[in-house]
Design an enzyme around this catalytic site. Structure first.
Site, PDB file in Angstrom:
ATOM      1  CE  LYS A  98      -4.502   0.489   0.776  1.00  0.00           C
ATOM      2  NZ  LYS A  98      -5.495  -0.403   0.336  1.00  0.00           N
ATOM      3  N   GLY A 116     -21.457   5.316   6.170  1.00  0.00           N
ATOM      4  CA  GLY A 116     -20.824   6.008   5.159  1.00  0.00           C
ATOM      5  C   GLY A 116     -21.635   5.430   3.798  1.00  0.00           C
ATOM      6  N   GLY A 166     -20.531   5.986   0.483  1.00  0.00           N
ATOM      7  CA  GLY A 166     -19.708   6.286  -0.473  1.00  0.00           C
ATOM      8  C   GLY A 166     -19.968   5.368  -1.664  1.00  0.00           C
ATOM      9  CB  VAL A 192     -18.331   0.304  -0.934  1.00  0.00           C
ATOM     10  CG1 VAL A 192     -18.601  -1.186  -0.383  1.00  0.00           C
ATOM     11  CG2 VAL A 192     -16.674   0.310  -1.860  1.00  0.00           C
ATOM     12  CE1 TYR A 212     -26.968   6.658  -1.868  1.00  0.00           C
ATOM     13  CE2 TYR A 212     -27.436   5.150  -3.939  1.00  0.00           C
ATOM     14  CZ  TYR A 212     -28.013   6.412  -2.982  1.00  0.00           C
ATOM     15  OH  TYR A 212     -29.134   6.846  -3.275  1.00  0.00           O
TER      16      TYR A 212
HETATM   17  P1  NAD Z   1     -15.723   6.831  -0.067  1.00  0.00           P
HETATM   18  O1  NAD Z   1     -14.594   7.817   0.135  1.00  0.00           O
HETATM   19  O2  NAD Z   1     -16.470   6.934  -1.592  1.00  0.00           O
HETATM   20  O3  NAD Z   1     -16.788   6.663   0.811  1.00  0.00           O
HETATM   21  C1  NAD Z   1     -16.720   6.917   2.155  1.00  0.00           C
HETATM   22  C2  NAD Z   1     -17.944   7.410   2.777  1.00  0.00           C
HETATM   23  O4  NAD Z   1     -17.991   7.683   4.177  1.00  0.00           O
HETATM   24  C3  NAD Z   1     -18.200   9.061   2.239  1.00  0.00           C
HETATM   25  O5  NAD Z   1     -19.335   9.369   1.668  1.00  0.00           O
HETATM   26  C4  NAD Z   1     -18.080  10.034   3.269  1.00  0.00           C
HETATM   27  O6  NAD Z   1     -18.857  11.275   3.177  1.00  0.00           O
HETATM   28  C5  NAD Z   1     -18.418   9.036   4.416  1.00  0.00           C
HETATM   29  N1  NAD Z   1     -17.962   9.516   5.533  1.00  0.00           N
HETATM   30  C6  NAD Z   1     -16.711   9.936   5.991  1.00  0.00           C
HETATM   31  N2  NAD Z   1     -16.826  10.220   7.362  1.00  0.00           N
HETATM   32  C7  NAD Z   1     -17.854   9.835   8.017  1.00  0.00           C
HETATM   33  C8  NAD Z   1     -18.087   9.532   9.258  1.00  0.00           C
HETATM   34  N3  NAD Z   1     -17.602  10.268  10.508  1.00  0.00           N
HETATM   35  N4  NAD Z   1     -19.550   9.080   9.505  1.00  0.00           N
HETATM   36  C9  NAD Z   1     -20.078   8.649   8.534  1.00  0.00           C
HETATM   37  N5  NAD Z   1     -19.773   8.523   7.225  1.00  0.00           N
HETATM   38  C10 NAD Z   1     -18.647   9.405   6.851  1.00  0.00           C
HETATM   39  O7  NAD Z   1     -14.915   5.543   0.268  1.00  0.00           O
HETATM   40  P2  NAD Z   1     -15.391   4.120  -0.346  1.00  0.00           P
HETATM   41  O8  NAD Z   1     -14.749   3.781  -1.772  1.00  0.00           O
HETATM   42  O9  NAD Z   1     -16.877   3.681  -0.343  1.00  0.00           O
HETATM   43  O10 NAD Z   1     -14.484   2.929   0.679  1.00  0.00           O
HETATM   44  C11 NAD Z   1     -15.247   2.742   1.893  1.00  0.00           C
HETATM   45  C12 NAD Z   1     -14.265   1.997   2.911  1.00  0.00           C
HETATM   46  O11 NAD Z   1     -14.119   0.840   2.341  1.00  0.00           O
HETATM   47  C13 NAD Z   1     -13.014   2.673   3.062  1.00  0.00           C
HETATM   48  O12 NAD Z   1     -12.418   2.483   4.327  1.00  0.00           O
HETATM   49  C14 NAD Z   1     -12.001   2.075   2.119  1.00  0.00           C
HETATM   50  O13 NAD Z   1     -10.519   1.690   2.395  1.00  0.00           O
HETATM   51  C15 NAD Z   1     -12.896   0.646   1.877  1.00  0.00           C
HETATM   52  N6  NAD Z   1     -12.563  -0.462   0.730  1.00  0.00           N
HETATM   53  C16 NAD Z   1     -12.986   0.442  -0.259  1.00  0.00           C
HETATM   54  C17 NAD Z   1     -12.790  -0.479  -1.541  1.00  0.00           C
HETATM   55  C18 NAD Z   1     -13.656  -0.016  -2.500  1.00  0.00           C
HETATM   56  O14 NAD Z   1     -13.592  -0.983  -3.591  1.00  0.00           O
HETATM   57  N7  NAD Z   1     -13.659   1.326  -2.901  1.00  0.00           N
HETATM   58  C19 NAD Z   1     -12.493  -1.930  -1.387  1.00  0.00           C
HETATM   59  C20 NAD Z   1     -11.902  -2.365  -0.155  1.00  0.00           C
HETATM   60  C21 NAD Z   1     -11.942  -1.405   1.230  1.00  0.00           C
END
Ligand code: NAD
Length: 300
Positions: free
Chosen positions: A39, A136, A138, A140, A142
């Site tokens: 990473k 959250g 975001g 994932v 949503y």
């Molecule tokens: P993202 O940034 O798109 O979504 C994160 C969401 O959390 C956002 O909508 C943000 O506004 C919200 N948020 C931030 N602070 C918050 C709080 N205090 N309370 C509630 N909501 C809050 O990220 P993502 O891509 O959806 O990933 C989410 C998590 O999953 C991360 O930890 C990421 O490392 C992990 N992850 C993602 C993937 C992927 O394919 N995107 C894969 C493995 C792990």
């Protein structure tokens, strides 16, 4: 993945990168990918800065590693950033030219893992009628909410982004709660899909759920929180297995393996987690410990 976010200190950035890299090693081993783990983090400066200059320099650095590290999307990076990095190196796993957003695959894997946890812990073959609290909405969170809504799940959600909450209310009839109370909601599953470290000394005593299963990396603030969840009888679906769908997808693109194989590997997340749950029950040890041990056994 490559994170491009702010850190209070350089040590925090190094710690984050190392902890995430270990998680990636365990993730790849757990789901039987022919990869190690790594990473990177770029420390986002405060105030104005030349983002492209950072990404160009980073691309050259990745290239210097000669393929021992393959980069991809993570918090704070976009596909357009990966395109820039790829001007300097072939060791990039997500590009806009092939719609390299792994989130739909991550969300699909989480759904499979949740189904497995529900069957094991609640003895239910269907999710219909369950109540899931998602932290959250975001990329994932949503998508996961939309999949769960289609399966008749009652949703409670929180986010710092108001427009996402409004959409979830309208589209899924979700109940919205403040960000500091989502983990306290009485529910069947608490699903952390925002930040790491959400299971900590404070929240652990406030959880009112039977299962913790979400996308966020490093959900346990410390290893001992896995033990505490176990003692409380809360089933923890180990984060790096549950959220491995995105890595499986990125690896399949990079290694040019057939899509059908990637889809099968994502479905297999359910079986892999089930093995962890069964061993945890038999040995009366936390799922987090058992998952680490299985990954270490495979790495050995
Ligand atoms: P993202 O940034 O798109 O979504 C994160 C969401 O959390 C956002 O909508 C943000 O506004 C919200 N948020 C931030 N602070 C918050 C709080 N205090 N309370 C509630 N909501 C809050 O990220 P993502 O891509 O959806 O990933 C989410 C998590 O999953 C991360 O930890 C990421 O490392 C992990 N992850 C993602 C993937 C992927 O394919 N995107 C894969 C493995 C792990």
């Amino acid at each position: 993945g490559c994170r491009f976010i702010e850190y209070p200190t350089t040590n925090d950035a190094v710690y984050d990168a190392m902890r995430l890299a270990r998680g990636m090693s365990y993730k790849a081993a757990s789901v039987n990918l022919p990869l190690g783990g790594g990473k990177s983090v770029i420390i986002k400066p405060h105030g104005a800065y030349d983002r492209n200059a950072y990404l160009h320099a980073f691309g050259q650095f990745v290239n210097d590693l000669g393929g021992r590290y393959i980069t991809a999307l993570d918090s704070g990076t976009e596909l357009s950033d990966m395109d820039l990095i790829a001007e300097h190196t072939p060791y990039v796993a997500s590009l806009s030219s092939y719609n390299g957003d792994p989130s739909p695959y991550t969300a699909k894997g989480i759904l499979r893992g949740i189904e497995s946890a529900v069957e094991f812990k609640l003895g239910k073959a269907k999710l219909e009628g369950l109540h899931i609290a998602i932290q959250g909405l975001g990329h994932v969170g949503y998508l996961l909410a939309s999949y769960l809504h289609k399966r008749g799940v009652k949703l409670t959600v929180s986010d710092v982004n108001v427009s996402r909450l409004e959409r979830a209310q309208q589209e899924f009839g979700a109940t919205v709660v403040p960000t500091n109370t989502i983990h306290k909601v009485p529910c069947d599953i608490f699903s952390p899909c925002a930040l790491g470290g959400v299971i900590n000394d404070i929240t652990i005593n406030e959880l009112q759920t039977t299962i913790v299963a979400g996308a966020a990396n490093n959900q346990l603030a410390h290893t001992y929180h896995g033990e505490l969840l176990h003692k409380k009888g809360i089933l923890y679906a180990t984060d790096y297995i549950l959220n491995s769908g995105g890595l499986i997808f990125a690896a399949s693109k990079y290694l040019k393996t057939p899509e059908a194989l990637a889809n099968q590997q994502i479905d297999d997340i359910a079986e892999i987690l089930l093995e962890v749950f069964i061993r945890s029950q038999k040995e009366n040890r936390p799922t987090s410990e058992i998952a680490d041990r299985i990954a270490q056994e495979k790495l050995a």
